[in-house]
Design an enzyme around this catalytic site. Structure first.
Site, short mmCIF file in Angstrom:
data_model
loop_
_atom_site.label_atom_id
_atom_site.label_comp_id
_atom_site.label_asym_id
_atom_site.label_seq_id
_atom_site.Cartn_x
_atom_site.Cartn_y
_atom_site.Cartn_z
N LYS A 106 11.49 -4.73 35.40
CA LYS A 106 11.37 -4.76 33.94
C LYS A 106 10.20 -5.64 33.56
CE LYS A 106 13.55 -3.09 30.30
NZ LYS A 106 14.46 -1.93 30.22
N GLY A 218 21.23 1.20 15.36
CA GLY A 218 19.86 1.31 15.87
C GLY A 218 19.22 2.60 15.43
N GLY A 220 15.88 3.35 16.63
CA GLY A 220 14.69 3.50 17.47
C GLY A 220 14.77 4.81 18.22
N ASN A 221 14.08 4.88 19.36
CA ASN A 221 14.05 6.11 20.14
C ASN A 221 15.46 6.54 20.55
OD1 ASN A 221 13.90 7.35 23.10
ND2 ASN A 221 12.07 7.96 21.99
N ALA A 222 16.29 5.59 20.95
CA ALA A 222 17.64 5.94 21.39
C ALA A 222 18.54 6.32 20.20
CB ALA A 222 18.26 4.78 22.17
N GLY A 223 18.61 5.45 19.20
CA GLY A 223 19.54 5.65 18.07
C GLY A 223 19.19 6.86 17.22
N1 GLU Z 1 13.38 1.45 29.21
C1 GLU Z 1 14.27 2.49 29.64
C2 GLU Z 1 15.54 1.90 30.23
O1 GLU Z 1 15.90 0.79 29.94
C3 GLU Z 1 13.57 3.47 30.57
C4 GLU Z 1 13.08 2.89 31.86
C5 GLU Z 1 12.28 3.85 32.68
O2 GLU Z 1 12.18 4.99 32.32
O3 GLU Z 1 11.73 3.39 33.69
O4 GLU Z 1 16.25 2.55 30.93
#
Ligand code: GLU
Length: 423
Positions: A106, A218, A220-223
């Site tokens: 990360k 949320g 964002g992209n997920a919500g």
């Molecule tokens: N940021 C996203 C996660 O937390 C995607 C990570 C990725 O695709 O490497 O799963």
């Protein structure tokens, strides 16, 4: 006593709990309690006034026994090393549970991207890669988007890395725009994966998704995609949604055009206008009388302070780390089914795996193939988790889905480390 909210301590606590239940080897446990590599960099960026401002960036490569480190990069004012470490540990378990050939990593930069102009954003993105180019690569560590980072940022980063190594390297990063060989289907794959888990969990709990009331924290992209997809795929009634400023509740169900208008004109979803709509806070959203609650924002939202007020029957953790360990216990005792983050939101990284595999082979897929493969992998992860949980229950030991998922993921990483001779 105040609950521990340091995300990395939480990640270690979750691992310790699973290790005790599964009887994990002590040496493997010690290796898995800490990241393999932690990198902290200083990134100078020339700002619009001509001055250079420096930003602190992180990349943590938690474990790569099963493949290159994999995980997103966050641009956030509250970013810190413990959050990045926790998220990199969760990525390790996420990739392992999905059984894809990656380890966990990360990254992050302490900054407020909302204050940047596009040139500053590009300069910071390129600066991050210049600082880390030696430590990443398609076979080493493959970043991706996360909170406040976008496909455009991924494209700049890929371009910077390609310039440094002297050839196009599309597989160094995922979540790219399709124009530079991102994958069809990747954009909404986090939420789509969550929808497949929701479908399976609802089946197991006999919840009728057509009649179900859903609250999403949320936008964002997920919500945002969780909102549109739950309506589109199942005809569910999403009655509440929020962003970082606040939220809106409408018992009649929320309308996308009105939400977008509120965002565009007022900047926040709580400017939503409708007959029965009312403004709510992010905290109130979590306590609404709904069937399904989808936390899709950030960590530590359901804690020991509010877990007993959650009324949903099913919690789907689309964010990373939204439920603390004490809250986890409370939800478990209340017989609320809490599906863990590293299962529910694994559609993002599974989609990244597809993108990376396409970049490595130069053979490209269409959306239906992408989505069918995603369904297959995530549905199997769900079933593996529930089957392991049932097998513990048959021996008289009741464990939460999170612990079951941890046991599967940790066991795979430990076995890879053993085979490699790491312990
Ligand atoms: N940021 C996203 C996660 O937390 C995607 C990570 C990725 O695709 O490497 O799963």
């Amino acid at each position: 006593m105040a609950e521990e909210l340091n995300p990395f301590k939480i990640a270690q606590e979750q691992l310790d709990k699973a290790a005790a239940v599964m009887g994990l080897d002590k040496q493997a446990h010690a290796i898995l309690r800490e990241p393999r590599r932690t990198i902290i960099v200083n990134i100078p960026v020339r700002m619009r006034d001509g001055r250079v401002q420096t930003f602190t960036g992180f990349r943590v490569q938690y474990n790569d026994a099963r493949g290159p480190a994999k995980g997103g990069i966050r641009f956030h004012p509250a970013e810190n090393i413990d959050t990045v470490k926790a998220l990199s540990a969760w990525m390790t378990w996420k990739c392992s549970l999905a059984d894809i050939p990656f380890g966990g990593g990360k990254g992050g930069v302490i900054c407020d991207p909302k204050k940047f102009n596009p040139a500053e954003l590009e300069a910071l993105s390129r600066g991050y890669i210049r600082a880390l180019a030696k430590f990443i690569g398609p076979d080493v560590d493959v970043p991706a988007p996360d909170v406040y980072t976008t496909p455009q940022i991924m494209a700049w980063m890929m371009d910077e890395y390609s310039t440094i190594v002297g050839h196009n390297s599309f597989g160094v990063i995922t979540g790219k725009p399709v124009e530079v060989w991102g994958s069809e289907g990747r954009m909404d794959s986090t939420a789509l994966g969550g929808m497949f888990v929701m479908r399976e969990a609802a089946k197991a709990m006999k919840i009728n998704l057509k009649k179900a009331k859903i609250a999403v924290q949320g936008f964002g992209n997920a919500g945002m995609f969780a909102y549109t997809l739950s309506k589109k795929m199942f005809g569910s009634n999403v009655v509440a949604i929020s962003d970082s400023q606040g939220g809106v509740y409408d018992p009649d169900g929320l309308d996308l055009a009105k939400l977008e208008l509120a965002k565009k004109t007022g900047g926040t979803v709580d400017k939503y206008k409708s007959k029965n709509a009312e403004k709510i806070t992010n905290e109130e959203l979590l306590e609404l009388d709904v069937d399904i609650l989808i936390p899709a924002a950030i960590e530590n939202q359901i804690t020991n302070a509010n877990a007993d007020k959650v009324k949903a029957k099913l919690v789907l953790e689309l964010a990373n780390g939204p439920v603390t360990p004490e809250a986890d216990e409370i939800l478990h005792e209340k017989k609320i089914l809490d599906m863990p983050d590293f299962l529910v939101n694994s559609g993002g990284v599974i989609g990244s795996y597809f993108e990376w595999a396409q970049n490595q082979t130069n053979i490209y897929w269409k959306t239906p193939e992408f989505q069918a493969k995603l369904d297959e992998i995530i549905t199997k992860s769900f079933k593996d988790t529930m089957d392991l949980r049932a097998s513990y229950a048959s021996k008289g030991k009741k464990i939460a889905p999170r612990t079951a998922a941890y046991i599967i993921a940790v066991d795979r990483v430990a076995k890879a480390m053993k085979a490699r001779g790491w312990y």
